[in-house]
Design a protein around this motif. Structure first.
Motif, PDB file in Angstrom:
ATOM      1  N   LYS A   2      41.826  53.318  34.236  1.00 47.87           N
ATOM      2  CA  LYS A   2      42.597  52.523  35.159  1.00 47.87           C
ATOM      3  C   LYS A   2      41.643  52.341  36.466  1.00 47.87           C
ATOM      4  O   LYS A   2      41.661  51.101  36.937  1.00 47.87           O
ATOM      5  CB  LYS A   2      43.941  52.868  35.288  1.00 47.87           C
ATOM      6  N   THR A   3      41.117  53.365  37.100  1.00 49.65           N
ATOM      7  CA  THR A   3      40.378  53.059  38.178  1.00 49.65           C
ATOM      8  C   THR A   3      39.242  52.375  38.018  1.00 49.65           C
ATOM      9  O   THR A   3      38.932  51.648  38.980  1.00 49.65           O
ATOM     10  CB  THR A   3      39.940  54.646  38.533  1.00 49.65           C
ATOM     11  N   ARG A   4      38.657  52.402  36.967  1.00 52.95           N
ATOM     12  CA  ARG A   4      37.224  51.743  36.668  1.00 52.95           C
ATOM     13  C   ARG A   4      37.639  50.168  36.465  1.00 52.95           C
ATOM     14  O   ARG A   4      37.003  49.283  37.172  1.00 52.95           O
ATOM     15  CB  ARG A   4      36.625  52.212  35.368  1.00 52.95           C
ATOM     16  N   MET A   5      38.868  50.070  36.037  1.00 57.45           N
ATOM     17  CA  MET A   5      39.265  48.560  36.018  1.00 57.45           C
ATOM     18  C   MET A   5      39.694  47.886  37.212  1.00 57.45           C
ATOM     19  O   MET A   5      39.177  46.737  37.553  1.00 57.45           O
ATOM     20  CB  MET A   5      40.657  48.487  34.977  1.00 57.45           C
ATOM     21  N   ILE A   6      40.379  48.665  38.367  1.00 52.67           N
ATOM     22  CA  ILE A   6      40.588  48.066  39.414  1.00 52.67           C
ATOM     23  C   ILE A   6      39.297  47.965  40.242  1.00 52.67           C
ATOM     24  O   ILE A   6      39.233  47.036  40.751  1.00 52.67           O
ATOM     25  CB  ILE A   6      41.433  49.213  39.954  1.00 52.67           C
ATOM     26  N   THR A   7      38.400  48.703  40.082  1.00 53.18           N
ATOM     27  CA  THR A   7      37.139  48.853  40.782  1.00 53.18           C
ATOM     28  C   THR A   7      36.178  47.487  40.334  1.00 53.18           C
ATOM     29  O   THR A   7      35.913  46.944  41.228  1.00 53.18           O
ATOM     30  CB  THR A   7      36.475  50.091  40.676  1.00 53.18           C
ATOM     31  N   GLY A   8      36.349  47.256  39.208  1.00 57.09           N
ATOM     32  CA  GLY A   8      35.676  46.160  38.376  1.00 57.09           C
ATOM     33  C   GLY A   8      36.476  44.763  38.785  1.00 57.09           C
ATOM     34  O   GLY A   8      35.763  43.795  39.275  1.00 57.09           O
ATOM     35  N   PHE A   9      37.748  44.836  39.153  1.00 55.62           N
ATOM     36  CA  PHE A   9      38.201  43.563  39.632  1.00 55.62           C
ATOM     37  C   PHE A   9      38.020  43.243  40.977  1.00 55.62           C
ATOM     38  O   PHE A   9      37.687  42.312  41.524  1.00 55.62           O
ATOM     39  CB  PHE A   9      39.700  43.562  39.227  1.00 55.62           C
ATOM     40  N   ALA A  10      37.874  44.302  41.874  1.00 56.50           N
ATOM     41  CA  ALA A  10      37.863  44.381  43.233  1.00 56.50           C
ATOM     42  C   ALA A  10      36.467  44.115  43.449  1.00 56.50           C
ATOM     43  O   ALA A  10      36.142  43.188  44.360  1.00 56.50           O
ATOM     44  CB  ALA A  10      38.155  45.758  43.934  1.00 56.50           C
ATOM     45  N   LEU A  11      35.225  44.391  42.580  1.00 51.00           N
ATOM     46  CA  LEU A  11      33.988  44.154  42.732  1.00 51.00           C
ATOM     47  C   LEU A  11      33.738  42.554  42.450  1.00 51.00           C
ATOM     48  O   LEU A  11      33.167  41.793  43.067  1.00 51.00           O
ATOM     49  CB  LEU A  11      33.225  44.831  41.951  1.00 51.00           C
ATOM     50  N   LEU A  12      34.485  42.197  41.269  1.00 51.49           N
ATOM     51  CA  LEU A  12      34.490  40.637  41.120  1.00 51.49           C
ATOM     52  C   LEU A  12      34.882  39.807  42.088  1.00 51.49           C
ATOM     53  O   LEU A  12      34.550  38.619  42.411  1.00 51.49           O
ATOM     54  CB  LEU A  12      35.186  40.445  39.673  1.00 51.49           C
ATOM     55  N   ALA A  13      36.155  40.370  42.845  1.00 51.80           N
ATOM     56  CA  ALA A  13      36.740  39.495  43.826  1.00 51.80           C
ATOM     57  C   ALA A  13      35.713  39.275  44.955  1.00 51.80           C
ATOM     58  O   ALA A  13      35.686  38.297  45.675  1.00 51.80           O
ATOM     59  CB  ALA A  13      38.052  40.145  44.417  1.00 51.80           C
ATOM     60  N   VAL A  14      35.122  40.391  45.310  1.00 51.16           N
ATOM     61  CA  VAL A  14      34.280  40.329  46.458  1.00 51.16           C
ATOM     62  C   VAL A  14      32.999  39.232  45.909  1.00 51.16           C
ATOM     63  O   VAL A  14      32.589  38.665  47.043  1.00 51.16           O
ATOM     64  CB  VAL A  14      33.561  41.869  46.886  1.00 51.16           C
ATOM     65  N   ILE A  15      32.498  39.349  45.128  1.00 55.32           N
ATOM     66  CA  ILE A  15      31.196  38.656  44.456  1.00 55.32           C
ATOM     67  C   ILE A  15      31.959  37.080  44.642  1.00 55.32           C
ATOM     68  O   ILE A  15      31.188  36.222  45.035  1.00 55.32           O
ATOM     69  CB  ILE A  15      30.876  38.791  43.110  1.00 55.32           C
ATOM     70  N   LEU A  16      33.101  36.913  44.101  1.00 55.66           N
ATOM     71  CA  LEU A  16      33.398  35.487  44.192  1.00 55.66           C
ATOM     72  C   LEU A  16      33.717  35.123  45.569  1.00 55.66           C
ATOM     73  O   LEU A  16      33.415  33.684  45.905  1.00 55.66           O
ATOM     74  CB  LEU A  16      34.792  35.414  43.029  1.00 55.66           C
ATOM     75  N   LEU A  17      34.281  36.005  46.427  1.00 57.49           N
ATOM     76  CA  LEU A  17      34.807  35.397  47.710  1.00 57.49           C
ATOM     77  C   LEU A  17      33.324  35.302  48.367  1.00 57.49           C
ATOM     78  O   LEU A  17      33.131  34.400  49.440  1.00 57.49           O
ATOM     79  CB  LEU A  17      35.346  36.544  48.669  1.00 57.49           C
ATOM     80  N   ALA A  18      32.211  36.080  48.247  1.00 57.52           N
ATOM     81  CA  ALA A  18      30.847  35.620  48.778  1.00 57.52           C
ATOM     82  C   ALA A  18      29.996  34.164  48.252  1.00 57.52           C
ATOM     83  O   ALA A  18      29.578  33.675  48.694  1.00 57.52           O
ATOM     84  CB  ALA A  18      30.078  36.786  48.637  1.00 57.52           C
ATOM     85  N   ALA A  19      30.482  34.102  46.844  1.00 57.39           N
ATOM     86  CA  ALA A  19      29.657  32.966  46.104  1.00 57.39           C
ATOM     87  C   ALA A  19      30.479  31.686  46.209  1.00 57.39           C
ATOM     88  O   ALA A  19      29.336  30.705  46.464  1.00 57.39           O
ATOM     89  CB  ALA A  19      29.283  33.512  44.735  1.00 57.39           C
TER      90      ALA A  19
END
Length: 98
Positions: A2-19
């Protein structure tokens, strides 16, 4: 898992917010100060500013100061998150000892 999934979603959100802003702006990125000045002169062409800045740094210096401000803010947020995590881990370790 579950922690890996949350981390993955957070990383994807950061990338989308930057791009996304870079993709959607289409090269016309003026800034808030210029837009505000333009809006004021359209509303009231006779407007006279109350004061003039004592020192107006070049745009490179303004960008550097803005980046420094962002870095200091990110550092403070990281410090606070680390502080709270450290306190939580310390409490957990102390509880396991007892």
């Amino acid at each position: 898992m579950k922690t890996r999934m949350i981390t993955g979603f957070a990383l994807l959100a950061v990338i989308l917010l930057a791009a996304l802003p870079l993709l959607l702006v289409n090269g016309d990125f003026g800034g808030a100060d210029g837009a505000a000045e333009e809006a004021i002169t359209q509303i009231n062409p006779q407007y006279i500013p109350w004061f003039q800045p004592l020192l107006e740094p070049p745009p490179e210096t303004e960008s550097m100061l803005f980046a420094l401000q962002a870095a200091l803010g990110a550092g403070m947020i990281g410090y606070v998150i680390g502080l709270f995590k450290g306190r939580k881990d310390t409490r957990r370790t102390d509880a396991q000892k007892d």
